[in-house]
Design an enzyme around this catalytic site. Structure first.
Site, PDB file in Angstrom:
ATOM      1  CD  GLN A  92      -2.073   0.907   8.831  1.00 18.75           C
ATOM      2  OE1 GLN A  92      -1.809   0.462   8.292  1.00 18.75           O
ATOM      3  NE2 GLN A  92      -1.790   1.784   9.838  1.00 18.75           N
ATOM      4  CG  ASN A  93       1.829   6.372   6.452  1.00 20.55           C
ATOM      5  OD1 ASN A  93       0.615   6.250   6.321  1.00 20.55           O
ATOM      6  ND2 ASN A  93       1.612   7.966   7.130  1.00 20.55           N
ATOM      7  CG  HIS A 117       2.822  -1.365   4.635  1.00 22.30           C
ATOM      8  ND1 HIS A 117       1.425  -0.533   5.005  1.00 22.30           N
ATOM      9  CD2 HIS A 117       2.240  -2.852   5.420  1.00 22.30           C
ATOM     10  CE1 HIS A 117       0.342  -1.456   5.144  1.00 22.30           C
ATOM     11  NE2 HIS A 117       1.179  -2.800   5.955  1.00 22.30           N
ATOM     12  CB  CYS A 162      15.186  -5.136 -11.631  1.00 18.84           C
ATOM     13  SG  CYS A 162      14.698  -6.214 -12.791  1.00 18.84           S
ATOM     14  CB  SER A 209      -4.577   3.608  11.561  1.00 20.28           C
ATOM     15  OG  SER A 209      -4.817   2.766  10.465  1.00 20.28           O
TER      16      SER A 209
END
Ligand code: NAD
Ligand code: ZN
Length: 257
Positions: free
Chosen positions: A104-105, A122, A130, A196
């Site tokens: 998840q890091n 993630h 942008c 976690s």
């Protein structure tokens, strides 16, 4: 159920040494010993910041400056190095035991420690993008701005909606990565969770998927989680201290075979 720390280390090492398909799942806690603050837990950033404001896509659109202030605090230790926990996991992969790391890091410390097969649920801080014209940037493109506590502005379309390619609250996870992580979890016969709190979904679903497909479950976390009951072995402690001991024990077992 093993009780003493030595028994737990032996049991975890046996599970890993016997496994054909061990998978590791990590969260912010594995990088705490590298100096990167976690979100939850005792020194977590949510004691200081409101996640809805600084880490959601809606908050970012409302106030990019607040997002950047928070991100700079999260990354102020940009010289953060992998710690013994990251290296231990990379070593288990080199030994042919760990087949995949699901994280998840966003800090890329697994890769820097030598892990090859890493699924970043993630995203990561490697690049920026942008939101308006989709142009991608590297950090060097904005290094002077950020050093002067200014915020990035798209050099192509002028938008202030330039953000690191990480998943904020309110954004979907990258679907291919999520699909692959689910498949890895399903196939796992040993599933090791490190650092976690297991409350951020859908990532926190993965241990349940592994468990319901018969994996042996190991948890290393500084404090109890909402899912402790699904694990066969539970360590409360520092990943950087426990994982290297497990690797030593795995090596001992392997040298006997
Ligand atoms: P979390 O902050 O919710 O939980 C971290 C857990 O790690 C806590 O339960 C804490 O007790 C434990 N912990 C703290 N130090 C530890 C140590 N030395 N050894 C073992 N455990 C330790 O983290 P999460 O579950 O990953 O979920 C939060 C979200 O935050 C994730 O989506 C992640 O993307 C993001 N995040 C990433 C980073 C990073 O990339 N390093 C840092 C902060 C947050
Ligand atoms: Zn743009």
């Amino acid at each position: 159920m093993a009780n003493g720390i030595d028994d737990k280390i032996k049991l975890s090492a046996e599970i890993l040494a016997k496994s054909k398909n061990a998978v590791v799942f990590t969260g912010a806690g594995i990088s705490a010993e590298s100096g990167i603050p976690t979100f939850r837990g005792e020194d977590g950033l949510w004691k200081k910041y409101d996640p809805e404001e600084v880490a959601s896509i809606q908050g970012f659109r409302r106030n990019p400056r607040a997002f950047w202030e928070f991100s700079m605090e999260l990354m102020k230790n940009t010289s953060a190095e992998p710690n013994p926990a990251h290296y231990a996991i990379a070593e288990l992969e080199k030994m042919g035991i760990v087949k995949a790391v699901i994280t998840q890091n966003i800090d890329m410390l697994h890769q820097r420690a030598g892990s090859k097969k890493v699924y970043e649920l993630h995203g990561s801080i490697e690049k920026l993008k942008c939101l308006d014209c989709r142009k991608e940037y590297s950090w060097e493109d904005f290094s002077d701005l950020l050093q002067n506590s200014d915020i990035p502005k798209c050099k192509h379309c002028g938008s202030y909606y330039v953000k690191p390619k990480v998943v904020l609250f309110g954004e979907p996870l990258p679907s291919t990565v999520l699909y692959q992580a689910i498949e890895e979890s399903r196939r796992a016969d040993a599933f090791l969770v490190v650092g976690s709190s297991l409350v951020v979904y859908p990532a926190a679903e993965l241990p349940y998927i592994a468990k319901s497909n018969g994996a042996k479950m190991i948890l290393i976390n500084a404090e109890s989680t909402v899912a402790d009951h699904i694990f066969d072995v539970v360590f409360y402690g520092k990943a950087g201290e426990i994982l290297p001991k497990i690797v030593e024990e795995v090596k001992r077992i392997k040298s006997r075979i």
